[in-house]
Motif scaffolding. Structure first.
Motif, PDB file in Angstrom:
ATOM      1  N   GLY A  61       0.803  -1.215   0.000  1.00 36.84           N
ATOM      2  CA  GLY A  61       0.000   0.000   0.000  1.00 36.84           C
ATOM      3  C   GLY A  61       0.840   1.271   0.000  1.00 36.84           C
ATOM      4  N   ALA A  62       2.172   1.112  -0.016  1.00 35.44           N
ATOM      5  CA  ALA A  62       3.063   2.283  -0.041  1.00 35.44           C
ATOM      6  C   ALA A  62       2.897   3.027  -1.361  1.00 35.44           C
ATOM      7  CB  ALA A  62       4.515   1.842   0.131  1.00 35.44           C
ATOM      8  N   ARG A  63       3.058   4.330  -1.309  1.00 39.27           N
ATOM      9  CA  ARG A  63       2.937   5.163  -2.507  1.00 39.27           C
ATOM     10  C   ARG A  63       4.179   6.015  -2.678  1.00 39.27           C
ATOM     11  NH1 ARG A  63      -3.306   7.235  -2.789  1.00 39.27           N
ATOM     12  NH2 ARG A  63      -4.153   5.165  -3.098  1.00 39.27           N
ATOM     13  N   ILE A  64       4.616   6.110  -3.926  1.00 37.54           N
ATOM     14  CA  ILE A  64       5.737   6.964  -4.282  1.00 37.54           C
ATOM     15  C   ILE A  64       5.184   8.086  -5.150  1.00 37.54           C
ATOM     16  CG2 ILE A  64       7.918   7.110  -5.529  1.00 37.54           C
ATOM     17  CD1 ILE A  64       8.174   4.043  -5.114  1.00 37.54           C
ATOM     18  N   PRO A  65       5.190   9.343  -4.677  1.00 36.97           N
ATOM     19  CA  PRO A  65       4.733  10.450  -5.517  1.00 36.97           C
ATOM     20  C   PRO A  65       5.663  10.587  -6.725  1.00 36.97           C
ATOM     21  CG  PRO A  65       5.032  11.156  -3.237  1.00 36.97           C
ATOM     22  CD  PRO A  65       5.612   9.790  -3.365  1.00 36.97           C
ATOM     23  N   VAL A  66       5.108  10.574  -7.916  1.00 32.40           N
ATOM     24  CA  VAL A  66       5.898  10.600  -9.143  1.00 32.40           C
ATOM     25  C   VAL A  66       5.877  11.967  -9.800  1.00 32.40           C
ATOM     26  CG1 VAL A  66       6.149   9.582 -11.431  1.00 32.40           C
ATOM     27  CG2 VAL A  66       5.503   8.139  -9.514  1.00 32.40           C
ATOM     28  N   ALA A  67       4.697  12.546  -9.948  1.00 35.76           N
ATOM     29  CA  ALA A  67       4.578  13.829 -10.638  1.00 35.76           C
ATOM     30  C   ALA A  67       3.309  14.547 -10.198  1.00 35.76           C
ATOM     31  CB  ALA A  67       4.565  13.625 -12.141  1.00 35.76           C
ATOM     32  N   ILE A  68       3.360  15.865 -10.261  1.00 35.53           N
ATOM     33  CA  ILE A  68       2.190  16.697  -9.985  1.00 35.53           C
ATOM     34  C   ILE A  68       1.936  17.508 -11.244  1.00 35.53           C
ATOM     35  CG2 ILE A  68       1.329  18.653  -8.637  1.00 35.53           C
ATOM     36  CD1 ILE A  68       2.825  17.434  -6.243  1.00 35.53           C
ATOM     37  N   GLY A  69       0.682  17.581 -11.637  1.00 34.69           N
ATOM     38  CA  GLY A  69       0.332  18.314 -12.848  1.00 34.69           C
ATOM     39  C   GLY A  69      -0.935  19.118 -12.675  1.00 34.69           C
ATOM     40  N   GLU A  70      -1.201  19.916 -13.680  1.00 33.76           N
ATOM     41  CA  GLU A  70      -2.437  20.710 -13.696  1.00 33.76           C
ATOM     42  C   GLU A  70      -3.048  20.584 -15.077  1.00 33.76           C
ATOM     43  OE1 GLU A  70      -3.123  23.635 -15.588  1.00 33.76           O
ATOM     44  OE2 GLU A  70      -1.155  23.696 -16.507  1.00 33.76           O
ATOM     45  N   SER A  71      -4.360  20.697 -15.121  1.00 32.15           N
ATOM     46  CA  SER A  71      -5.033  20.595 -16.414  1.00 32.15           C
ATOM     47  C   SER A  71      -6.404  21.238 -16.343  1.00 32.15           C
ATOM     48  CB  SER A  71      -5.190  19.116 -16.801  1.00 32.15           C
ATOM     49  OG  SER A  71      -5.858  19.003 -18.033  1.00 32.15           O
ATOM     50  N   ARG A  72      -6.841  21.730 -17.464  1.00 31.36           N
ATOM     51  CA  ARG A  72      -8.212  22.248 -17.519  1.00 31.36           C
ATOM     52  C   ARG A  72      -9.182  21.126 -17.855  1.00 31.36           C
ATOM     53  NH1 ARG A  72     -10.072  23.020 -22.712  1.00 31.36           N
ATOM     54  NH2 ARG A  72      -8.460  22.932 -24.285  1.00 31.36           N
ATOM     55  N   GLN A  73      -8.640  19.965 -18.214  1.00 30.88           N
ATOM     56  CA  GLN A  73      -9.467  18.813 -18.556  1.00 30.88           C
ATOM     57  C   GLN A  73      -8.746  17.550 -18.069  1.00 30.88           C
ATOM     58  OE1 GLN A  73     -10.571  18.844 -22.655  1.00 30.88           O
ATOM     59  NE2 GLN A  73     -12.092  17.258 -22.400  1.00 30.88           N
ATOM     60  N   MET A  74      -8.805  17.305 -16.761  1.00 28.52           N
ATOM     61  CA  MET A  74      -8.005  16.249 -16.149  1.00 28.52           C
ATOM     62  C   MET A  74      -8.307  14.860 -16.689  1.00 28.52           C
ATOM     63  SD  MET A  74      -7.443  17.450 -12.173  1.00 28.52           S
ATOM     64  CE  MET A  74      -9.159  17.758 -11.771  1.00 28.52           C
ATOM     65  N   GLY A  75      -9.552  14.538 -16.992  1.00 24.87           N
ATOM     66  CA  GLY A  75      -9.875  13.211 -17.521  1.00 24.87           C
ATOM     67  C   GLY A  75      -9.100  12.902 -18.787  1.00 24.87           C
TER      68      GLY A  75
END
Length: 187
Positions: A61-75
């Motif tokens: 269940g461990a998580r490694i944060p890989v990237a953070i992003g932004e979008s006007r249309q995330m889907g």
């Protein structure tokens, strides 16, 4: 440029709807329902925001944060990311789908904040979160710093701090960076 972007978007939809994209996203991520619901919701409050992509180790269940992003249309952006993972996983994401399956890793995408229609506000929030959450493909990495995000402009090397805060480390370093993190969590 607009023609290229539209062409890319058409290819993204085609991969999702006619190729194996919908199956790939269902098998490898936690956002299948979100993508299906918001696939065509361009510019609405629910789909415009900031998100974080993590590698989740299924066994622990461990998580490694890989990237953070932004979008006007995330889907749609999630589909684009997963299409690239499917096609060029090791180069762009530091891991391939076959290694993910072998090591029991899934992609976890967390919508940190939605309802951010203004691009400037999204970019500001994205930069702030990169600094606080240190995703492995965007954070400073002592082993390679400043080379990991240096960029040559003419004859001058510009260090990472003078480049956009959302920029990823160089592609040749991504696999090593991901492997370093995974080696501590996956045996």
């Amino acid at each position: 440029m607009i023609i290229t972007m539209r062409s890319e978007l058409k290819e993204t939809y085609k991969w999702y709807e006619e190729g194996n994209g919908e199956f790939f996203i269902r098998e490898h991520t936690n956002v299948s329902d979100y993508v299906r619901k918001h696939l065509k919701g361009n510019g609405t409050k629910e789909v415009s925001g900031v998100y974080m992509i993590s590698y989740e180790i299924i066994a622990s269940g461990a998580r490694i944060p890989v990237a953070i992003g932004e979008s006007r249309q995330m889907g749609v952006r999630f589909i684009q990311h997963m299409k690239k993972l499917n096609e060029e996983g090791e180069l762009l994401w530091g891991i391939s789908p076959s290694v993910m399956k072998e090591k029991g890793i899934k992609i976890s995408i967390e919508i940190i904040e939605d309802n951010i229609l203004n691009e400037t506000d999204r970019k500001k929030k994205e930069a702030e979160l990169i600094t606080t959450r240190n995703p492995i493909l965007q954070a400073k990495y002592d082993k390679h710093y400043p080379r990991d995000k240096a960029e040559k402009r003419g004859t001058t090397w510009v260090k990472r701090d003078d480049i956009r805060p959302d920029q990823y480390i160089k592609k040749p370093l991504r696999k090593e960076r991901v492997n370093d993190e995974l080696s501590m969590l996956v045996r």
